[in-house]
Design an enzyme around this catalytic site. Structure first.
Site: not given
Ligand code: NAD
Length: 510
Positions: A179, A254, A288, A385
């Protein structure tokens, strides 16, 4: 729309490029200009069902698990080679869709290629083992892929995050449903092409773009998914974990971070400042493990603040395609969020020694590179964050205090120490609550080193040899010999069956 980019992108299910059910589409924009780049098919739960069914059909055919692992590994490595061949084209797409500077996009794609090489080379090294149980018994452990793996991807590394989990998943013999992030879905689609070009059966890699709360949630809750890898925010991770619990499905999580860099007075200040810049301004802080907090000893605090501000003043703000150092945030909503955090820091008593606001009048979503001095541990800008180019600078007097500040958030992704005092390094690394501790360089490590969080930063590990074990489970096979090769005559006539006396069953280990 940007002329050289295809104006409409379909999802990829079972080897076919398809519209979403009901023809739904979403648009994706260039964050540097706010212009629409393309339309993308917007998957719903029905599309997710089809993608999971396609992956299940490949798993059921035993095409992946049945082939020689060496052959699977070769195909995985070949994906890496082909990615590298198309690096310029994919990096450009990353920059236009996600906003990051083109040099960072190039290294994103290079890193993605490395994941396929690293894991592909391990395909035939995933070994089982033999467990001795004494005469008449044979027992061995088989590494067995989970089957259908779901990959839910964030927008900050829209190409590399897929490689990070897809490469080990394929290596271990799984099929995948990906996704992609709805804010920058375009750099994901290349994996559908490449997987089939190198010989994976259609349906092995399915890619869907869709809204998180619809397609993402449907995928996370799907009863025919066997394993989930999620990279994203803590609240989304929690909702995915709840959905996975309903199906008793393992997850790799993650999540976010609030990583500190602790600066001791003996540190090399050139190294500190260079790393502070990279640590908070790479991808405009949308990383992240961004080093979003600098925890500085009182003796060098003023010097660090002054030198950081001096360096930040020289940074060029502009589009990633021109390789500017401060590039736009992914969306208008993210810009609002980041600016509000910076303003809240000032309201709480910090001083914006650089930046603190959005770039007024810009067409794209540009935030000024921001440094907040005088931040104290209880402030939101220290604990939460921000995911933008906002550095919080805190002061400490004793090493114990530095550790307390560093550990004083819900997160535990990374921590960096700047010092040349070995005893202090050891003392601190023993106490820091972080999945990775770096010394004198933010982000020491690479594809080879395990990566993941303590506390709310998640669980499970990506990267390195460790990560591979998230993509297979153990199947123990134990059997009792019923026909003796030598010695006693058969007990049951012509069949020659001669059971050994059963051992007392070991009920305690059940
Ligand atoms: P997000 O949680 O909003 O979205 C991530 C993914 O999840 C997207 O594809 C989104 O469409 C999907 N999603 C959203 N709601 C969902 C639900 N209810 N059920 C299933 N999927 C859903 O995160 P973001 O805003 O895209 O990314 C930023 C966050 O990601 C930050 O907190 C960052 O720290 C974290 N991040 C962590 C790492 C790591 O390796 N630890 C790497 C990159 C980003």
């Amino acid at each position: 729309m940007t002329a050289e980019i295809k104006s409409y992108w379909q999802n990829h299910i079972a080897g076919e490029w398809v519209d979403a059910e009901g023809g739904r589409r979403i648009t994706t924009e260039n964050p540097a200009t706010g212009e629409t780049i393309a339309e993308v098919a917007c998957a719903s739960a029905g599309d997710v069902d089809k993608a999971v069914a396609a992956a299940r059909a490949v798993v059921a055919s035993r095409a992946l698990v049945g082939m020689r692992p060496m052959e699977r590994g070769r195909m995985v490595i070949e994906i890496g080679r082909k990615l590298r061949e198309r690096k310029q084209e994919i990096a450009r797409l990353v920059t236009l869709d996600c906003g990051k500077r083109i040099s960072e996009a190039m290294s994103e794609v290079e890193g993605a290629a490395r994941y396929f090489e690293f894991y592909g080379g391990m395909a035939e090294k995933i070994e089982g083992r033999y467990i001795p149980l004494g005469d008449g018994y044979v027992d061995y452990v088989v590494p067995y892929p989970y089957g259908v793996t779901a990959h839910i991807i964030p927008w900050n590394f829209p190409n590399q995050m897929i490689a990070r989990s897809l490469a080990p998943a394929l290596t271990a013999g799984n099929a995948a449903v990906i996704k992609s992030p709805e804010l920058d879905p375009l750099p994901a689609f290349v994996y559908a092409e490449l997987a089939e070009e190198v010989g994976f059966p259609a349906g092995t890699v399915n890619i869907l773009c869709g809204i998180g709360s619809e397609a993402g949630a449907a995928l996370a809750a799907h009863a025919d998914v066997d394993q989930i890898v999620f990279t994203g925010s803590v609240p989304t991770g929690q909702s995915i974990m709840r959905a996975a619990a309903g199906n008793v499905v393992p997850c790799v999580m993650e999540l976010g971070g609030k990583s500190p860099g602790i600066v001791f007075p003996d540190a090399d200040m050139d190294i500190v400042i260079e790393n502070a810049e990279a640590g908070i301004f790479m991808n405009s802080g949308q990383v992240c493990d961004a080093m979003s907090r600098l925890v500085v000893h009182a003796d060098v605090y003023d010097e660090v603040v002054e030198r950081f501000v001096e360096r930040t003043r020289k940074l060029k703000i502009g589009p990633g395609i021109d390789d500017c150092e401060i590039t736009p945030l992914i969306s208008a909503a993210q810009l609002d969020r980041v600016e509000n955090y910076a303003l809240s820091g000032v309201q709480d008593g910090a001083t914006a020694v650089h930046g603190g606001r959005r770039v007024e009048g810009a067409a794209g979503h540009f935030m000024q590179p921001t440094a907040l001095a005088g931040v104290t541990p209880e402030m939101r800008v220290n604990r939460e964050e921000i995911f933008g180019p906002v550095l919080s600078i805190l002061k400490f007097e004793t090493t114990e205090q530095a550790i307390e500040i560093a550990n004083g958030t819900d997160y535990g992704l990374a921590a960096v120490l700047f010092t040349n005092d070995l005893d202090r390094v050891i003392w601190c690394t023993e106490r820091l609550e972080a999945g990775q501790v770096h010394v004198n360089e933010w982000g020491v490590g690479g594809i080879e080193t395990p990566f993941g969080g303590f506390k709310k930063s998640g669980y499970g590990r990506e990267k390195g040899v460790e990560a591979l074990s998230s993509y297979y489970q153990s199947k123990n096979v134990g059997f009792r010999m019923v026909r003796r090769a030598l010695g006693k005559p058969p007990l049951r006539g012509a069949s020659g069956l001669c059971p050994l006396p059963s051992r007392e069953r070991d009920t305690k280990t059940r």
